[in-house]
Design a protein around this motif. Structure first.
Motif: not given
Length: 267
Positions: A54-58, A166-172, A229-236
């Protein structure tokens, strides 16, 4: 969709010298079988992991293994709750006291009776699939009749579901619904707090699923969630089947999530 694989050479090195998963950074393009080898999936077991930083650009998850359908077992309960919250909002109402209580025990305790009640309330598979179109899922098919645990999904689709929560994009899902789901996933019963939390070094929110298939006596073991993990937030999302026992499946899922998150962080 990004598909990543880990090299068999690195897998052998890991087994011999005990290297941490982060050392498995080489991508030889030799196919998803390498991920299965690295995590030491037994002969009859399949496993697929998908990770989104979630902290990356992808904006698409990295997928490790073949992104093919698996039974959901109880991870579908997150999807059921999301569909229920959408259904209630469409009818301009809040969840009833009974629905709220069912939602809480369905997620926190993985209560099956509550799941069945909410599954019926959303209209079973057709209701789930209608909600999933709005949530952006493309590869999830609801289970037949009352068999919500036999819903079929892919790891990438579970990341799409998690992204709606949990994301930052648009969601219903509105903010209150997202907060409700996320809070319940962070309050899982202690005996069910395994799975994707194995790769977390601080906060996590998850839902696990486990099911022995009576036709084979083999286990479906799955885990989805948000970790830090390691300061990053991940969806898994890690999905597996063909496990000889529940403990074997839990161990496989936890090896897979540690490897996939470490590799994603190193990439």
């Amino acid at each position: 969709m990004l598909n990543r694989s880990l090299s068999l050479v690195a897998a052998v090195a890991t087994l011999l010298v005990g290297a941490a998963p982060a050392a498995l950074a080489a991508d030889t393009g030799s196919g998803p079988a390498d991920f299965r080898t690295v995590v030491a999936a037994p002969h009859r077991a399949r496993v697929t992991a998908a990770v989104l930083d979630l902290d990356g650009t992808g904006r698409e998850p990295v997928v490790y293994g073949d992104d093919t359908p698996y039974d959901t077992a109880s991870i579908v309960k997150v999807d059921i709750l999301a569909a229920m919250l959408l259904h209630a909002r469409d009818h301009r109402r809040a969840l009833t006291a009974r629905e709220s209580a069912e939602a809480e025990v369905m997620i926190r305790d993985s209560d099956n009776t509550a799941a069945t009640a909410l599954w019926r309330a959303i209209g079973e598979a057709p209701g789930l699939e209608s909600a999933n179109k709005r949530l952006g899922l493309t590869s999830t098919q609801g289970g037949p009749g009352g068999l919500w645990g036999l819903t079929r999904t892919t790891a990438a689709d579970q990341i799409r579901l998690l992204g709606a929560v949990f994301g930052t994009g648009p969601t219903p899902l509105d903010a209150a619904s997202r907060n409700r789901i996320g809070t319940l996933m962070s309050e899982i019963a202690t005996d069910q707090s395994w799975g994707v939390s194995a790769a977390a070094d601080s906060g996590w929110a998850l839902k696990n699923g486990w099911l022995m298939r009576t036709t084979t006596d083999l286990w479906d073991i799955n885990s989805i969630g948000r970790i830090t993990s390691g300061g990053h937030h991940y969806l898994v999302a890690v999905l597996s089947d063909g496990n000889a026992s529940m403990p074997d499946g839990v161990n496989l899922v936890e090896r897979a999530v540690r490897t996939a998150v470490s590799e994603t962080g190193a990439g």
